[in-house]
Scaffold this active site. Structure first.
Site, short mmCIF file in Angstrom:
data_model
loop_
_atom_site.label_atom_id
_atom_site.label_comp_id
_atom_site.label_asym_id
_atom_site.label_seq_id
_atom_site.Cartn_x
_atom_site.Cartn_y
_atom_site.Cartn_z
CG ASN A 69 36.83 38.17 48.56
OD1 ASN A 69 37.50 39.05 49.11
ND2 ASN A 69 36.37 38.29 47.33
CG LEU A 73 43.79 45.37 49.04
CD1 LEU A 73 43.40 46.82 48.91
CD2 LEU A 73 45.20 45.17 48.56
CB CYS A 130 39.14 46.66 46.76
SG CYS A 130 39.03 45.56 48.19
N GLY A 242 34.31 36.81 35.71
CA GLY A 242 33.13 36.68 36.58
C GLY A 242 32.58 35.28 36.41
O1 RRO Z 1 41.43 41.77 49.15
C1 RRO Z 1 40.20 41.79 48.97
O2 RRO Z 1 39.40 41.68 49.91
C2 RRO Z 1 39.60 41.97 47.65
C3 RRO Z 1 40.04 42.87 46.69
BR1 RRO Z 1 41.59 43.89 46.90
C4 RRO Z 1 39.32 43.03 45.48
O3 RRO Z 1 39.65 43.84 44.59
N1 RRO Z 1 38.22 42.28 45.31
C5 RRO Z 1 37.80 41.40 46.23
O4 RRO Z 1 36.76 40.75 46.03
N2 RRO Z 1 38.49 41.24 47.40
#
Ligand code: RRO
Length: 294
Positions: A69, A73, A130, A242
């Site tokens: 992904n 945020l 993140c 995980g």
């Molecule tokens: O929003 C994201 O892209 C995201 C966040 Br904040 C995170 O902490 N971990 C992640 O895999 N995606």
């Protein structure tokens, strides 16, 4: 009934931040969701001081036994969260943990101070891991930075502070030890592993942001190893996650030293996965370890 930092929970299965939209689920499932909420505590999507639109699509890419992904945020910002989301999340039948992220001490302090004063909030998770936001990883990659951040935030609240660790370092246990020294009440791990996918014909990255974070069953053995290292190096509770998608997976993490486990990617496939994992744990196979957690 697990005790997590003084919070009594019905069972040890919670959600991983950002993988379950409880407000949307309530719209779809109605009050049935409240009667059978899949998690024993709810962790919000990470919020930032100001609203964010997130990254351009494509934001998600399936991989063998996993998913990358690069959501970036998206969130309503602190004011939008407090005014629009918090009242709805407070109606959930379980304790609420709010996840926050900022890029400097001042903004982090502002977030923590204003969220901590709300009685609907049981605990705060500090997302210093993140992989998809510029500078989002810097604090969590360096033990000294993590300890310094805790030094600023710890005096602001007596509510439990949970530090969400990154797996994208050689020794996550060093960051966990720093978090503990700074006064964190707990750690949670793992966030996603930095990852890419590329169209072999064009060379163009599959995700608009160019890269993202890998989650799902593919990362489970890595998460388990990092959890073992963190649990061996610290005394504070750890939330393990995980790729957990069954009671057997959850039992593996609990036996390896986790106090709680979180279900993340599996909830996209099955929104009731949390309940299933908790039921499998209780009814099928898991007995809490009696002696050492390591
Ligand atoms: O929003 C994201 O892209 C995201 C966040 Br904040 C995170 O902490 N971990 C992640 O895999 N995606």
């Amino acid at each position: 009934m697990p005790d997590f930092c003084g919070i009594q929970l019905e069972h040890p299965v919670i959600n991983a931040s950002g993988t379950y939209d409880a407000i949307a689920a309530r719209r779809v499932f109605g009050d049935e969701l409240l009667a059978e909420f899949p998690f024993s505590a709810f962790v919000s999507k990470t919020i930032t001081p100001e609203p964010r639109a997130g990254n351009e699509p494509r934001r998600i890419w399936e991989t063998p036994a996993g998913m990358i992904n690069s959501i970036g945020l998206p969130n309503k910002g602190l004011t939008g969260f407090l005014e629009e989301d918090l009242p709805q999340l407070a109606e959930l039948p379980v304790p609420l943990i709010v996840s926050v992220m900022a890029t400097n001490h001042e903004d982090f302090s502002h977030l923590v101070a204003l969220i901590a004063e709300r009685e609907e909030v049981a605990a705060i998770e500090l997302n210093v891991s993140c992989p998809n936001v510029h500078s989002g990883l810097i604090v969590g990659e360096q033990p000294g930075e993590t300890e310094a951040l805790l030094g600023v935030l710890r005096p602001l609240t007596e509510k439990p502070l949970i530090v969400k660790l990154t797996p994208n370092v050689a020794a996550p246990e060093s960051v966990a030890v720093a978090a503990e020294s700074g006064g964190a009440d707990a750690v949670s791990l793992i966030n996603t592993l930095k990852a890419s996918a590329v169209d072999p014909a064009s060379g163009v990255p599959a995700l608009a942001a160019g890269h993202g974070g890998l989650s799902g069953p593919a990362v489970r053995p890595i998460a388990l190893q990092q959890l073992r290292a963190v649990a061996a190096a610290t005394e504070i509770p750890a939330i393990g996650m995980g790729g957990i998608s069954s009671g057997a997976d959850a039992a593996e993490f609990l036996t390896a030293g986790a106090t709680l486990v979180a279900v993340g990617t599996e909830s996209f496939r099955d929104p009731r996965a949390g309940s299933r994992v908790a039921n499998e744990l209780e009814t099928e196979m898991y007995q809490p370890p009696v002696a050492s957690r390591h």
